[in-house]
Design a protein around this motif. Structure first.
Motif, PDB file in Angstrom:
ATOM      1  N   ILE A  90       7.317  -2.163   7.389  1.00  0.00           N
ATOM      2  CA  ILE A  90       6.624  -1.288   8.336  1.00  0.00           C
ATOM      3  C   ILE A  90       7.125   0.144   8.146  1.00  0.00           C
ATOM      4  CG2 ILE A  90       6.024  -0.872  10.757  1.00  0.00           C
ATOM      5  CD1 ILE A  90       5.131  -3.659   9.710  1.00  0.00           C
ATOM      6  N   LEU A  91       6.243   1.019   7.680  1.00  0.00           N
ATOM      7  CA  LEU A  91       6.580   2.431   7.478  1.00  0.00           C
ATOM      8  C   LEU A  91       6.073   3.230   8.678  1.00  0.00           C
ATOM      9  CD1 LEU A  91       5.336   2.635   3.772  1.00  0.00           C
ATOM     10  CD2 LEU A  91       7.710   2.395   4.522  1.00  0.00           C
ATOM     11  N   LEU A  92       6.873   4.178   9.138  1.00  0.00           N
ATOM     12  CA  LEU A  92       6.523   4.925  10.345  1.00  0.00           C
ATOM     13  C   LEU A  92       6.513   6.424  10.057  1.00  0.00           C
ATOM     14  CD1 LEU A  92       6.006   5.015  13.436  1.00  0.00           C
ATOM     15  CD2 LEU A  92       8.486   4.963  13.757  1.00  0.00           C
ATOM     16  N   ILE A 113       2.281   2.986  -1.440  1.00  0.00           N
ATOM     17  CA  ILE A 113       1.567   2.572  -2.654  1.00  0.00           C
ATOM     18  C   ILE A 113       2.449   1.693  -3.541  1.00  0.00           C
ATOM     19  CG2 ILE A 113       0.510   3.440  -4.795  1.00  0.00           C
ATOM     20  CD1 ILE A 113      -0.334   5.943  -3.050  1.00  0.00           C
ATOM     21  N   SER A 114       3.747   2.041  -3.654  1.00  0.00           N
ATOM     22  CA  SER A 114       4.627   1.302  -4.577  1.00  0.00           C
ATOM     23  C   SER A 114       5.130  -0.017  -3.993  1.00  0.00           C
ATOM     24  CB  SER A 114       5.818   2.171  -4.979  1.00  0.00           C
ATOM     25  OG  SER A 114       6.597   2.490  -3.838  1.00  0.00           O
ATOM     26  N   GLN A 115       5.255  -0.099  -2.661  1.00  0.00           N
ATOM     27  CA  GLN A 115       5.757  -1.334  -2.041  1.00  0.00           C
ATOM     28  C   GLN A 115       4.570  -2.156  -1.533  1.00  0.00           C
ATOM     29  OE1 GLN A 115       8.304   0.367   0.990  1.00  0.00           O
ATOM     30  NE2 GLN A 115      10.032   0.560  -0.396  1.00  0.00           N
ATOM     31  N   SER A 116       4.187  -3.163  -2.297  1.00  0.00           N
ATOM     32  CA  SER A 116       3.051  -3.981  -1.857  1.00  0.00           C
ATOM     33  C   SER A 116       3.416  -4.669  -0.543  1.00  0.00           C
ATOM     34  CB  SER A 116       2.697  -5.012  -2.930  1.00  0.00           C
ATOM     35  OG  SER A 116       3.841  -5.759  -3.263  1.00  0.00           O
ATOM     36  N   HIS A 117       2.416  -5.052   0.209  1.00  0.00           N
ATOM     37  CA  HIS A 117       2.599  -5.720   1.508  1.00  0.00           C
ATOM     38  C   HIS A 117       3.251  -4.794   2.543  1.00  0.00           C
ATOM     39  CE1 HIS A 117       1.597  -8.948  -1.058  1.00  0.00           C
ATOM     40  NE2 HIS A 117       2.804  -9.137  -1.550  1.00  0.00           N
ATOM     41  N   SER A 118       2.921  -3.494   2.485  1.00  0.00           N
ATOM     42  CA  SER A 118       3.481  -2.597   3.495  1.00  0.00           C
ATOM     43  C   SER A 118       2.396  -2.139   4.469  1.00  0.00           C
ATOM     44  CB  SER A 118       4.176  -1.405   2.845  1.00  0.00           C
ATOM     45  OG  SER A 118       3.308  -0.734   1.977  1.00  0.00           O
ATOM     46  N   VAL A 119       2.850  -1.715   5.650  1.00  0.00           N
ATOM     47  CA  VAL A 119       1.970  -1.247   6.721  1.00  0.00           C
ATOM     48  C   VAL A 119       2.449   0.146   7.108  1.00  0.00           C
ATOM     49  CG1 VAL A 119       1.124  -1.680   9.067  1.00  0.00           C
ATOM     50  CG2 VAL A 119       1.747  -3.615   7.583  1.00  0.00           C
ATOM     51  N   LEU A 120       1.538   1.116   7.114  1.00  0.00           N
ATOM     52  CA  LEU A 120       1.901   2.469   7.532  1.00  0.00           C
ATOM     53  C   LEU A 120       1.338   2.714   8.933  1.00  0.00           C
ATOM     54  CD1 LEU A 120       3.007   5.344   7.029  1.00  0.00           C
ATOM     55  CD2 LEU A 120       0.841   5.889   5.940  1.00  0.00           C
ATOM     56  N   VAL A 121       2.222   2.954   9.888  1.00  0.00           N
ATOM     57  CA  VAL A 121       1.800   3.257  11.259  1.00  0.00           C
ATOM     58  C   VAL A 121       1.956   4.763  11.446  1.00  0.00           C
ATOM     59  CG1 VAL A 121       2.071   2.671  13.689  1.00  0.00           C
ATOM     60  CG2 VAL A 121       2.720   1.000  11.948  1.00  0.00           C
ATOM     61  N   ALA A 122       0.852   5.447  11.774  1.00  0.00           N
ATOM     62  CA  ALA A 122       0.876   6.910  11.766  1.00  0.00           C
ATOM     63  C   ALA A 122      -0.040   7.478  12.840  1.00  0.00           C
ATOM     64  CB  ALA A 122       0.448   7.416  10.393  1.00  0.00           C
ATOM     65  N   GLN A 152      -1.752  -9.467   4.096  1.00  0.00           N
ATOM     66  CA  GLN A 152      -0.454  -9.197   3.435  1.00  0.00           C
ATOM     67  C   GLN A 152      -0.114  -7.701   3.477  1.00  0.00           C
ATOM     68  OE1 GLN A 152      -1.289 -10.818  -0.395  1.00  0.00           O
ATOM     69  NE2 GLN A 152      -1.289 -12.915   0.319  1.00  0.00           N
ATOM     70  N   GLY A 153      -0.329  -7.107   4.663  1.00  0.00           N
ATOM     71  CA  GLY A 153      -0.061  -5.673   4.821  1.00  0.00           C
ATOM     72  C   GLY A 153      -1.211  -4.859   4.294  1.00  0.00           C
ATOM     73  N   ARG A 154      -0.917  -3.950   3.341  1.00  0.00           N
ATOM     74  CA  ARG A 154      -1.949  -3.094   2.724  1.00  0.00           C
ATOM     75  C   ARG A 154      -2.833  -2.447   3.788  1.00  0.00           C
ATOM     76  NH1 ARG A 154      -4.398  -6.613  -2.094  1.00  0.00           N
ATOM     77  NH2 ARG A 154      -4.891  -8.041  -0.422  1.00  0.00           N
ATOM     78  N   CYS A 155      -2.155  -1.930   4.808  1.00  0.00           N
ATOM     79  CA  CYS A 155      -2.862  -1.529   6.023  1.00  0.00           C
ATOM     80  C   CYS A 155      -2.361  -0.186   6.559  1.00  0.00           C
ATOM     81  CB  CYS A 155      -2.657  -2.635   7.070  1.00  0.00           C
ATOM     82  SG  CYS A 155      -3.225  -2.217   8.725  1.00  0.00           S
ATOM     83  N   PHE A 156      -3.307   0.661   6.995  1.00  0.00           N
ATOM     84  CA  PHE A 156      -3.002   1.850   7.789  1.00  0.00           C
ATOM     85  C   PHE A 156      -3.298   1.515   9.247  1.00  0.00           C
ATOM     86  CE2 PHE A 156      -3.641   5.877   4.916  1.00  0.00           C
ATOM     87  CZ  PHE A 156      -2.574   5.472   4.131  1.00  0.00           C
ATOM     88  N   VAL A 157      -2.355   1.796  10.141  1.00  0.00           N
ATOM     89  CA  VAL A 157      -2.630   1.718  11.581  1.00  0.00           C
ATOM     90  C   VAL A 157      -2.593   3.154  12.085  1.00  0.00           C
ATOM     91  CG1 VAL A 157      -1.932   0.784  13.818  1.00  0.00           C
ATOM     92  CG2 VAL A 157      -1.548  -0.563  11.739  1.00  0.00           C
TER      93      VAL A 157
END
Length: 649
Positions: free
Chosen positions: A502-504, A518-527, A474-479
């Motif tokens: 998906i945050l970029l 942190i505030s938006q559950s189920h998000s993925v940060l691609v960095a 459910q997201g909660r992931c750093f790529v």
């Protein structure tokens, strides 16, 4: 002997179950690794020695060096890897430990001049008008209002404006543009006040950039800070060699040249209005600088200055630049003595003339000559291939305690790489593992059937393989990616094929992205690079870290290329001596984003077969925490499903 025992007993007591830290700091738990590090720091302080210590995540290294430093009551400099860590030390860690130990010494925070409002520049902007759109004008009014309340002039306190607001460069001075004690606003100057406070303090918190700027440049009125120190602590010490190289080298940037032209124009309009030729010379120089930028090529790029200077068109354009700078100097010379600002501008031009001349002397060995272009800006750099001689010399000259610490310093069980790069000799060495139970809390996976790298379809195949795992979590992931191209491609693939947020990196400021994650559950940060270290997300907001491949620096990167050539000439083996150690340290930083607290759990996936197929993979694995390992993505899903289920119960 009694004094040494008394001091070591003090340190031991502070970290014990019934010690000051347990009594005054909520949630403090004694840790054997932390106490061991504190004792080693205390010994180095007592003996004016050097200590290199790797303290794994969760050791509590900040308190482990702060407590002995405060108890020793000696003039101390703490140098950190970033301004964020500086602020954390001064606003959170130091007040807590200061109170616990009853420490009455003076503490000061000192940042580089680009962080402080320049009153002279503020007056100029108010008189001349801002450069930019209405939003910049809006930001200026916020700064003017804040200026009436601030005591420090530190622009990071002005939280109403974005950290990348275009107004900031218009309101800060540079070493070249500062008038020093001749400035009309010198009595109220925030930089001067901060430096004065630092010189009178018992403990000063700086960052690595500022430390080396002082060591290399010895700016007026500030050169005495380092020589007076009896204890010097480098936190995030793995960053030191690259930062030191920048300061022991020389650079000319388009920003320096544009700032120079802008200051000439302002001086002409306000102080020497009869010198029309000043405005003409500045306009012509701006055009030549812009033409030279176009000559270097389109887009963002880095390259070998030695090679590109051999191209006749570049050589000719560079010649025009030097010629026009010389002409500008001749014009400014006519007004010397009429304006303090103009006299300062003349000195700045002389420095730039010397630097541009030095950039034509590419036959001098021991340096890398390289250029970089970012958007419309460029930089021309001369960087030494090693800082070991200069830094080692400073350590030998200054008999004080030198402490180097980070969560990522050792490679394959030794500190040989960092000590060689910095010229550190005869240092005590300590590797303290993280107190976290990685074998129970986490899983490391190098998946089977990975797509071949560097194919046009690699990102889509990789995205197809990874997305089911990310969605199961459910997201909660750093790529974390090793290139901007892979970062953008994967983010695009996830956005097209998933409903997750998906945050970029790059789409908004780093701090804002982290808050959103942190505030938006189920998000993925691609960095990419800037999120591999210095990012602390605790709890169940982050339980999956994916790394696209081993973070080897591209072999055509100019500085690395030059160091590789130099290593070969000295009979070394560049891949083993340079590339592997640096990739190991970077990988450890990326992997370290996952487990940040004793209750954190999760999975690290590294999408690179070389970890298990190549002999050097063992060096990487040996340097990582004691993870449980698998190659089966089904087991990853099972592990994540289990921890998510337990967290929701």
């Amino acid at each position: 002997m009694k004094k040494i025992m008394a001091y070591s007993e003090q340190i031991s007591k502070v970290f014990s179950h019934d010690g000051e830290l347990s009594a005054y700091i909520k949630g403090f738990r004694p840790r054997a690794e932390q106490q061991e590090m504190a004792m080693a720091v205390g010994k180095a302080i007592e003996q004016h020695g050097a200590l290199v210590v790797e303290a794994g995540t969760g050791t509590g290294k900040t308190f482990a060096y702060l407590a002995p430093a405060l108890l020793a009551k000696k003039k101390t400099i703490i140098s950190t890897g970033s301004k964020n860590l500086q602020d954390q030390l001064v606003n959170r860690d130091l007040p807590a430990i200061q109170k616990a130990l009853g420490y009455s010494g003076k503490i000061a925070l000192l940042k580089g001049r680009a962080n402080y409002l320049c009153l002279e520049r503020l007056e100029q902007v108010i008189a001349q008008g801002v450069l930019g759109d209405r939003s910049v004008l809006h930001d200026l009014s916020k700064v003017r209002k804040w200026r009436n309340a601030t005591k420090t002039g530190d622009l990071s306190e002005c939280i109403e404006i974005a950290e990348d607001s275009p107004i900031l460069t218009q309101l800060t001075s540079t070493a070249e543009s500062c008038l020093g004690s001749d400035c009309p606003n010198y009595a109220d100057c925030y930089v001067a006040l901060a430096r004065k406070k630092a010189l009178n303090a018992d403990l000063v918190v700086v960052n690595h950039h500022l430390f080396f700027a002082d060591m290399a440049v010895k700016e007026n009125g500030f050169g005495e800070l380092i020589p007076n120190a009896e204890v010097i602590v480098f936190d995030e010490a793995h960053q030191l060699p690259d930062i030191a190289s920048q300061y022991f080298g020389q650079s000319v940037t388009s920003r320096q040249l544009f700032d120079l032209c802008k200051d000439i124009q302002i001086t002409y309009r306000t102080e020497v209005k009869d010198m029309k030729q000043l405005g003409v010379a500045a306009d012509q120089l701006v055009k030549i600088v812009q033409d030279f930028r176009l000559m270097l090529g389109e887009g963002n790029l880095r390259g070998n200055w030695r090679q590109i200077l051999q191209q006749s068109a570049v050589k000719k354009s560079f010649g025009f630049l030097l010629e026009k700078l010389n002409f500008t100097a001749d014009v400014v010379k006519l007004g010397l003595g009429r304006s303090q600002t103009l006299d300062s501008i003349f000195e700045r031009i002389a420095q730039l003339q010397n630097l541009l001349k030095r950039l034509t002397e590419t036959e001098i060995t021991g340096y890398c000559y390289w250029f970089e272009c970012i958007g419309r800006q460029f930089g021309l750099h001369i960087t030494p291939l090693t800082v070991a001689d200069k830094f080692g010399e400073q350590m030998a000259k200054q008999k004080c305690a030198w402490i180097f610490t980070s969560a990522t310093l050792e490679v394959g069980g030794t500190f040989e790489h960092i000590c060689h790069r910095l010229g550190i000799q005869n240092a005590a060495q300590k590797i303290l593992p993280s107190p976290f139970n990685y074998a129970e809390q986490s899983l490391l996976c190098v998946p089977r059937y990975l797509p071949a790298t560097n194919h046009s379809s690699t990102f889509s195949q990789l995205g197809k393989m990874l997305l089911p795992i990310i969605e199961a979590n459910q997201g909660r992931c750093f790529v974390l990616c090793t290139s901007y191209a892979m970062m953008r491609s994967l983010a695009e693939y996830f956005r097209e094929n998933s409903k997750l947020i998906i945050l970029l990196q790059g789409e908004t400021a780093k701090g804002t992205l982290l808050e959103q994650f942190i505030s938006q559950s189920h998000s993925v940060l691609v960095a990419t690079s800037s999120f591999w270290e210095g990012v602390d997300v605790r709890g169940d907001a982050l339980s999956l870290v994916i790394i696209d491949k081993l973070p080897f620096t591209a072999p055509d990167e100019p500085l690395l290329k030059a160091r590789i050539e130099d290593c070969r000439l000295q009979g070394g083996e560049p891949f083993n001596d340079i590339q592997i150690p640096e990739a190991v340290i970077t990988l450890k930083q990326g992997v370290g984003r996952l487990i940040r607290d004793v209750t954190d759990r999760g999975v690290v996936i590294i999408c690179d077969n070389r970890l298990v197929m190549r002999p050097y993979g063992e060096t990487f694995l040996r340097s990582l925490p004691n993870f449980k390992r698998t190659r089966d993505l089904h087991k990853v899903v099972q592990f994540l499903t289990t921890i998510n289920k337990e967290e929701s119960e």
